[in-house]
Design an enzyme around this catalytic site. Structure first.
Site, PDB file in Angstrom:
ATOM      1  N   HIS A  84      -0.487  -2.938  -7.884  1.00 23.66           N
ATOM      2  CA  HIS A  84      -0.744  -4.246  -7.277  1.00 23.66           C
ATOM      3  C   HIS A  84      -1.639  -5.109  -8.172  1.00 23.66           C
ATOM      4  O   HIS A  84      -1.618  -6.327  -8.087  1.00 23.66           O
ATOM      5  CB  HIS A  84      -1.311  -4.088  -5.869  1.00 23.66           C
ATOM      6  CG  HIS A  84      -0.258  -3.658  -4.914  1.00 23.66           C
ATOM      7  ND1 HIS A  84      -0.154  -2.363  -4.470  1.00 23.66           N
ATOM      8  CD2 HIS A  84       0.782  -4.335  -4.374  1.00 23.66           C
ATOM      9  CE1 HIS A  84       0.900  -2.278  -3.678  1.00 23.66           C
ATOM     10  NE2 HIS A  84       1.481  -3.456  -3.592  1.00 23.66           N
ATOM     11  N   GLU A 136      11.686   1.054   1.481  1.00 20.64           N
ATOM     12  CA  GLU A 136      10.917   1.484   0.303  1.00 20.64           C
ATOM     13  C   GLU A 136      10.569   2.963   0.365  1.00 20.64           C
ATOM     14  O   GLU A 136       9.840   3.474  -0.464  1.00 20.64           O
ATOM     15  CB  GLU A 136       9.660   0.626   0.143  1.00 20.64           C
ATOM     16  CG  GLU A 136       8.819   0.484   1.384  1.00 20.64           C
ATOM     17  CD  GLU A 136       7.638  -0.471   1.189  1.00 20.64           C
ATOM     18  OE1 GLU A 136       7.307  -0.825   0.063  1.00 20.64           O
ATOM     19  OE2 GLU A 136       7.030  -0.842   2.213  1.00 20.64           O
ATOM     20  N   ASP A 149       7.835   0.862  -4.453  1.00 22.02           N
ATOM     21  CA  ASP A 149       7.528   2.113  -3.760  1.00 22.02           C
ATOM     22  C   ASP A 149       8.728   3.052  -3.717  1.00 22.02           C
ATOM     23  O   ASP A 149       8.570   4.270  -3.836  1.00 22.02           O
ATOM     24  CB  ASP A 149       7.054   1.823  -2.326  1.00 22.02           C
ATOM     25  CG  ASP A 149       5.592   1.436  -2.313  1.00 22.02           C
ATOM     26  OD1 ASP A 149       4.796   2.113  -2.992  1.00 22.02           O
ATOM     27  OD2 ASP A 149       5.240   0.447  -1.655  1.00 22.02           O
ATOM     28  N   CYS A 153      12.723  -7.207  -3.019  1.00 22.09           N
ATOM     29  CA  CYS A 153      11.476  -7.877  -3.378  1.00 22.09           C
ATOM     30  C   CYS A 153      10.642  -7.031  -4.333  1.00 22.09           C
ATOM     31  O   CYS A 153       9.541  -7.410  -4.698  1.00 22.09           O
ATOM     32  CB  CYS A 153      10.683  -8.253  -2.125  1.00 22.09           C
ATOM     33  SG  CYS A 153      10.286  -6.840  -1.103  1.00 22.09           S
TER      34      CYS A 153
HETATM   35  C1  PEP Z   1       7.639  -2.650  -3.072  1.00 26.55           C
HETATM   36  O1  PEP Z   1       7.169  -1.567  -2.747  1.00 26.55           O
HETATM   37  O2  PEP Z   1       8.619  -2.771  -3.829  1.00 26.55           O
HETATM   38  C2  PEP Z   1       7.036  -3.890  -2.591  1.00 26.55           C
HETATM   39  C3  PEP Z   1       7.585  -5.060  -2.840  1.00 26.55           C
HETATM   40  O3  PEP Z   1       5.861  -3.807  -1.921  1.00 26.55           O
HETATM   41  P1  PEP Z   1       4.447  -3.551  -2.638  1.00 26.55           P
HETATM   42  O4  PEP Z   1       4.626  -3.746  -4.107  1.00 26.55           O
HETATM   43  O5  PEP Z   1       3.500  -4.520  -2.050  1.00 26.55           O
HETATM   44  O6  PEP Z   1       4.127  -2.133  -2.269  1.00 26.55           O
HETATM   45 MG    MG Z   2       5.754  -1.402  -1.152  1.00 23.06          MG
END
Ligand code: PEP
Ligand code: MG
Length: 585
Positions: free
Chosen positions: A190, A432, A456, A503
């Site tokens: 993140h 995910e 994830d 995403c």
């Molecule tokens: C993901 O896991 O791909 C996602 C978009 O969520 P995050 O990166 O916030 O875990």
């Molecule tokens: Mg995620």
């Protein structure tokens, strides 16, 4: 000296190094009233206690990871903290001089250092750095700041640190921080995602940058190639200034495609939306012509504060985003705390496996008070735009139903209070976790939409921690298992007639875009920085050819074969240049 790490946020930065937490504090001399003296003494004692706990926690962690040899170095710090003379001296000083504890404590530390350096004995000389370390920790706690407040840096710097948490990074502003580099970290951490959101060039996983660079060194961060150069030669600096100009020119050129439709070379329309972490990002989202927000990571609103945001505060933030984006849709993801994002004031116990622990929807279902407050705020804001609700980390249909039951209670409360909201708000699940992907056919019967979170999904499917640079080579979206899971999810959604998007960061990588199009993906949600770049790649791909290639790729057995095939079939080098203008192959 050049160090190679993982390129996580594109662009070039040239500037002076600022080693985080190596700086000295400037403490103003502030008087206290006579009646405040006992309180100030108590505050000092509490800080000693807090510092003691911190050190013991660090010791435990080091002990676990590196053995007691390394953790023993902190024994000297504990001895200093436990020294009764220190507390006595401070108590006396506060009573006599009536100044803040941090100001007086800094003087004591200075005196200790002076006295120790005069003793001609190696043991005492070595203790100076212990005193300095522990002293800094105490002062930091007295000042109530965990670490340097990155939001308040006054100069243009390149931040260097062993690690940076997503909440640290969220405080950065590109006007003050030109770039950053860390020893640890991975591309889909993140912290890396945040760097791209803030458009700050960054390289992580450099292993030794925090020990090799010194405060004030001149640094070049090459966020395209993943290189950091310490004190470069003049000709290298010149070369990089030229590259910087190239990037600027490239970005100007890129703007031209803003008005062009997001569609493949053979005319198939593709939706490109943005992932955001902070409402402030909306302006760049609109500027880059996004067709909506495909992922709003709301947990960032909860970080870097000492209490939870109220329903009203959340409502205002969601309303702002809904209104600004209207008539475009905004997918609001409910709280995804845990993993690498924590709230210190909630006192969530440390876990051995935080990414597989008390995270996201699991945390929300266990804390319905927090969950309901957020749902209520989202629903109230829903009448100002096109909001959709998405639950993170759904692992089964039961969990999805459980979350929906909480939502139904909140809706009922609002109805009883005659508070208006969009009754048709869509409810979706992030896919995910492998168990969700494999039961996508079941989930698709109850969810209104899916969004595939590859960040994830990859870490859980391949058992590869997404923030660990040591195993970053195993974090591989090209793994046949990942491609099969993505295909399964897309097909399940289409069969039930619900929409499905992605995403995760995979869909912003040029190498994967043709393949994802070929697998049937039509909705891409990417960081604002990537919106036009991804559009550029999509516009260069023929869907018909991508579909044919994807069919062949699905029959390949190894990552190596898939990579080789993609490279030749999709002309990856050309696609890479659409995104990273200065990366050469
Ligand atoms: C993901 O896991 O791909 C996602 C978009 O969520 P995050 O990166 O916030 O875990
Ligand atoms: Mg995620």
């Amino acid at each position: 000296m050049a160090l190679k790490g993982i390129a996580v946020s594109p662009g070039i930065a040239i500037g002076k190094a600022f080693l985080l937490n190596m700086e000295s504090f400037v403490i103003p001399k502030i008087a206290i009233k006579k009646e405040e003296v006992p309180e100030e003494i108590e505050r000092f004692k509490q800080v000693l206690k807090q510092t003691r706990e911190e050190i013991i926690n660090i010791q435990k962690k080091l002990n676990r990871e590196l053995g007691s040899k390394h953790s023993d170095i902190f024994n000297a710090h504990l001895l200093i903290l436990d020294d009764p003379v220190l507390t006595e001296q401070m108590t006396e000083k506060i009573k006599k001089r009536k100044l803040t504890a941090e100001y007086l404590f800094q003087q004591i530390i200075r005196n200790y250092k002076k006295a120790f350096s005069k003793i001609d004995d190696a043991y005492f000389k070595e203790r100076i750095s212990d005193i300095q370390d522990v002293g800094k920790r105490i002062i930091r706690n007295l000042l109530g700041r965990k670490k340097t407040n990155l939001a308040n840096l006054e100069r243009n710097v390149i931040v260097i640190s062993y690690d940076l948490s997503p909440s640290d990074t969220a405080l950065m502003r590109k006007e003050k921080i030109m770039g950053f580099a860390t020893d640890v970290g991975g591309k889909t951490s993140h912290t890396a995602i945040m760097a791209r959101a803030l458009e700050i060039p960054a390289v992580v996983g450099l292993e030794k940058i925090s020990t090799k660079a010194k405060n004030g060194d001149l640094l070049i961060i090459d966020g395209d190639k993943g290189i950091v150069i310490i004190n470069p030669r003049p000709e290298v600096i010149e070369k990089y200034y030229k590259k910087k100009e190239e990037v600027l020119k490239f970005n100007q050129e890129l703007k031209k495609i803003r008005a062009l439709p997001a569609q493949t070379k053979d005319g198939c329309p593709i939706e490109i939306t943005a992932n955001i972490e902070l409402p402030e990002e909306i302006d760049s989202v609109l500027k880059e012509g996004a067709e909506g927000i495909g992922l709003y990571r709301t947990e960032y609103f909860f970080l870097n504060r000492s209490v939870l945001p109220t329903e009203e505060e959340q409502y205002q933030a969601y309303k702002f985003v809904a209104q600004k984006m209207n008539p475009h849709p905004v997918v609001i993801r409910t709280l995804d705390l845990g993993g690498d994002k924590f709230l210190s004031h909630l006192n969530i116990p440390a876990e051995m496996n935080p990414f597989m622990g008390w995270r996201a929807i699991r945390f929300c279902l266990a804390r319905p008070d927090i969950f309901k407050t957020q749902l209520k705020a989202i629903l109230r804001a829903s009448k100002y735009g096109k909001l959709k609700i998405m639950y993170p980390m759904i692992s089964s249909v039961e969990e999805f139903r459980q979350a929906n039951r909480v939502l139904a209670e909140v809706k009922k409360d609002l109805e009883e209070q005659s508070i208006p909201f969009d009754k048709k708000v869509e409810i979706g699940a992030m896919i995910e976790i492998p168990s969700a992907a494999l039961t996508a056919d079941i989930l698709a019967k109850e969810a209104d939409f899916f969004s595939i979170g590859t960040n994830d999904l990859i870490q859980y499917s391949l058992a590869v921690d997404r923030i660990n640079e040591k195993i970053a080579y195993l974090y591989e979206p090209n793994h046949p298992a990942i491609l099969r899971l993505i295909k399964t999810v897309i097909e399940a959604a289409h069969k039930e007639g619900i929409w499905v998007g992605m995403c995760g960061e995979m869909c912003s990588e040029p190498v994967f875009i043709p393949l994802l199009l070929g697998l049937g993906l039509t909705k891409f949600s990417v960081s604002p920085l990537m919106l036009l770049r991804v559009k550029k790649v999509i516009r260069s791909v023929s869907l018909k050819e991508a579909k044919a290639a994807a069919r062949e790729i699905l029959n390949l057995e190894t990552i190596k074969d898939i990579k080789r095939f993609s490279r030749s079939r999709f002309n990856i080098q050309r696609l890479q240049r659409c995104i990273y203008p200065t990366r050469q192959f």
